[in-house]
Design an enzyme around this catalytic site. Structure first.
Site, PDB file in Angstrom:
ATOM      1  N   CYS A 110      39.097  49.502  39.605  1.00  0.00           N
ATOM      2  CA  CYS A 110      40.505  49.245  39.266  1.00  0.00           C
ATOM      3  C   CYS A 110      41.283  50.490  39.665  1.00  0.00           C
ATOM      4  O   CYS A 110      41.653  51.304  38.819  1.00  0.00           O
ATOM      5  CB  CYS A 110      40.659  48.935  37.779  1.00  0.00           C
ATOM      6  SG  CYS A 110      39.559  47.639  37.156  1.00  0.00           S
ATOM      7  N   CYS A 131      42.676  54.106  28.613  1.00  0.00           N
ATOM      8  CA  CYS A 131      43.677  54.977  27.980  1.00  0.00           C
ATOM      9  C   CYS A 131      44.064  54.366  26.637  1.00  0.00           C
ATOM     10  O   CYS A 131      45.232  54.242  26.296  1.00  0.00           O
ATOM     11  CB  CYS A 131      44.893  55.178  28.880  1.00  0.00           C
ATOM     12  SG  CYS A 131      45.627  53.659  29.528  1.00  0.00           S
ATOM     13  N   ASP A 189      41.649  46.988  43.970  1.00  0.00           N
ATOM     14  CA  ASP A 189      42.648  46.578  42.982  1.00  0.00           C
ATOM     15  C   ASP A 189      42.966  45.107  43.232  1.00  0.00           C
ATOM     16  O   ASP A 189      43.033  44.674  44.390  1.00  0.00           O
ATOM     17  CB  ASP A 189      43.923  47.418  43.084  1.00  0.00           C
ATOM     18  CG  ASP A 189      44.767  47.292  41.822  1.00  0.00           C
ATOM     19  OD1 ASP A 189      44.579  48.105  40.906  1.00  0.00           O
ATOM     20  OD2 ASP A 189      45.605  46.373  41.752  1.00  0.00           O
TER      21      ASP A 189
END
Length: 481
Positions: free
Chosen positions: A173, A328, A207
């Protein structure tokens, strides 16, 4: 801890060793005050005093004009509030909130002084008089590919992978590409681009969005490397790559395990980075909109996708190879729960690597072994057996829950790494390094597929509302790369 969320992130960047100017850049930065005229001029205090007088005179004249126009307005006409038209000079190295800014410093935990930070974000830096030349250099060096402006915590996953010039590397990704660029730099560590020997390895940057893939190409082409390939596939369905002979341009065939016949040799990657889409609650210091839009449903809705992407990466990893799983987010449903499911599915052939001795100077917290699952931001559960309400049963998966004590002891989830925002003035991040100890057999893959099918019949995917929220958040939080 909450004080950290009241301030924005510092500006950080990494030196691209591939550019060939690394030593020269480090030399300038180690004498940053002299290199970028960051020392306050002797007459600057006089300049500030003169600017205060000039600003006061300009504002007084503008205020008198404003008051005269306001008196001339008829009753009922809209009236506005006066705003100063001039501002005095700011102190030389002071932020807008009055903080005295330190000079740019190297990140203590990044090797060879290759990463630096300045305690003012990009927008605020424009208004710091002493940092104007430094900011101009940053923009120029970034456009030339000599540095990469990248959040500090996003530099950690590529460092843990320890990429060597002969490695086959996959970034599942990848967009916008800061981590991919870091992987590519590690590939060229033996020599800068254009010098021999060129690395035998390569980086595949994937991606699933074609527009983001173009951004990825733009980011990587600045490095001038011939050793990367950009693809656009869903990470959880990334195709198996076949190996071709570069001379004959024919498939390379190898004997079957049974000894009867041959099959085309499949590419197995030595290093894989799975920095998956997540709810992004670790980016609250820079994505202020998340304070209003975040909910537990976003992480719950993404859990299944995260497991699928990471498991596909594990399948493509070579025996003895390493994979980093990172987000994250601070949500254990998106972090330790995914890692636990990977170890569980692999039946021990994926193990969590202890990285406590890596990157000395980096402050971190251990991974969690216990947690609860929250549904609809108010219902808490310790196990899937407690979920009985039909609307919730449709959204929950067994893999979201914490492992048993015996499982947790064998999985070593405490070896996962949690980076807390208040510890070193960074964003929040979760990183786990996994090692594949042996290959997965065809029988294992069939058993795993059957298990996945059985689970999907008992628990359906998340609602369309949660999926929509997850899609929105994915687009937002991937800027952390």
């Amino acid at each position: 801890m909450m004080e950290a969320f009241a301030t924005q992130l510092p500006d950080t960047f990494r030196i691209n060793e591939m550019c060939g100017f690394g030593d020269w850049i480090r030399k300038r930065l180690l004498d940053v005050e002299k290199s970028f005229d960051m020392t306050e001029p002797d007459d600057y205090q006089q300049q500030i005093a003169a600017s205060v007088t000039a600003a006061d005179e300009a504002n007084a004249e503008a205020k008198a004009k404003f008051d005269a126009e306001a008196e001339a307005k008829k009753d009922g006409e809209p009236r506005t509030e006066f705003r100063p038209v001039a501002q005095p000079l700011r102190p030389w190295m002071t932020a807008a909130d009055g903080r005295k800014l330190e000079l740019p410093q190297p990140l203590s935990w990044y090797p060879n002084n290759n990463a630096w930070f300045f305690d003012a974000n990009r927008r605020a830096m424009r208004k710091v008089p002493g940092a104007l030349k430094y900011r101009q250099w940053l923009m120029q060096a970034d456009s030339l590919g000599h540095i990469n402006r990248q959040e500090a915590v996003s530099m950690i996953p590529p460092l843990l992978l320890d990429v060597q010039p002969h490695h086959k590397v996959l970034d599942m990704c990848a967009s916008p590409g800061s981590k991919t660029a870091q992987l590519l730099c590690a590939l060229h560590a033996a020599a800068p681009v254009g010098q021999e020997p060129l690395p035998r390895g390569f980086v595949v940057a994937n991606d699933n969005d074609s527009k983001r893939a173009y951004l990825l190409v733009h980011q990587l082409k600045r490095l001038g490397s011939p050793d990367f390939l950009v693809t656009t596939h869903d990470g959880q369905e990334f195709p198996t790559l076949l190996e071709f002979d570069p001379v004959t341009q024919r498939e390379i065939r190898v004997p079957n395990a049974s000894g009867t016949g041959t099959h085309v040799k499949k590419i197995k990657f030595d290093r894989i980075l799975a920095d998956v889409p997540c709810s992004g609650d670790g980016t609250l210091r820079k994505n202020l909109g998340l304070w209003r839009s975040w909910s537990t449903g976003i992480g719950n809705g993404l859990h299944r996708l995260q497991v699928a992407i990471a498991w596909r990466g594990a399948q493509m990893l070579a025996a003895g190879g390493y994979m980093v799983y990172s987000t994250c987010s601070m949500n254990p449903i998106e972090n330790e729960a995914v890692v636990a499911e990977l170890v569980r599915r692999s039946q021990g052939r994926l193990e969590v690597v202890d990285v406590a001795d890596r990157l000395p100077g980096l402050k971190r917290e251990p991974g969690l072994s216990t947690w609860r699952v929250c549904m609809h931001d108010k219902f808490w559960y310790d196990s899937i057996d407690q979920v009985t309400e039909p609307r919730q049963v449709r959204k929950v998966r067994a893999s979201m829950f914490a492992p048993t004590k015996d499982e947790a002891r064998d999985m070593h989830l405490e070896r996962c790494m949690r980076i807390m925002p208040h510890a070193q003035n960074t964003g929040g991040f979760f990183i786990t390094l996994l090692k594949k100890t042996e290959s997965f057999s065809n029988k294992d893959r069939k058993d795993e597929a059957a298990t996945a099918t059985e689970q999907s019949t008992t628990t359906s995917s998340s609602s369309s509302a949660a999926a929509a929220a997850a899609t929105t958040t994915t687009t937002t939080t991937d800027s952390n790369n």
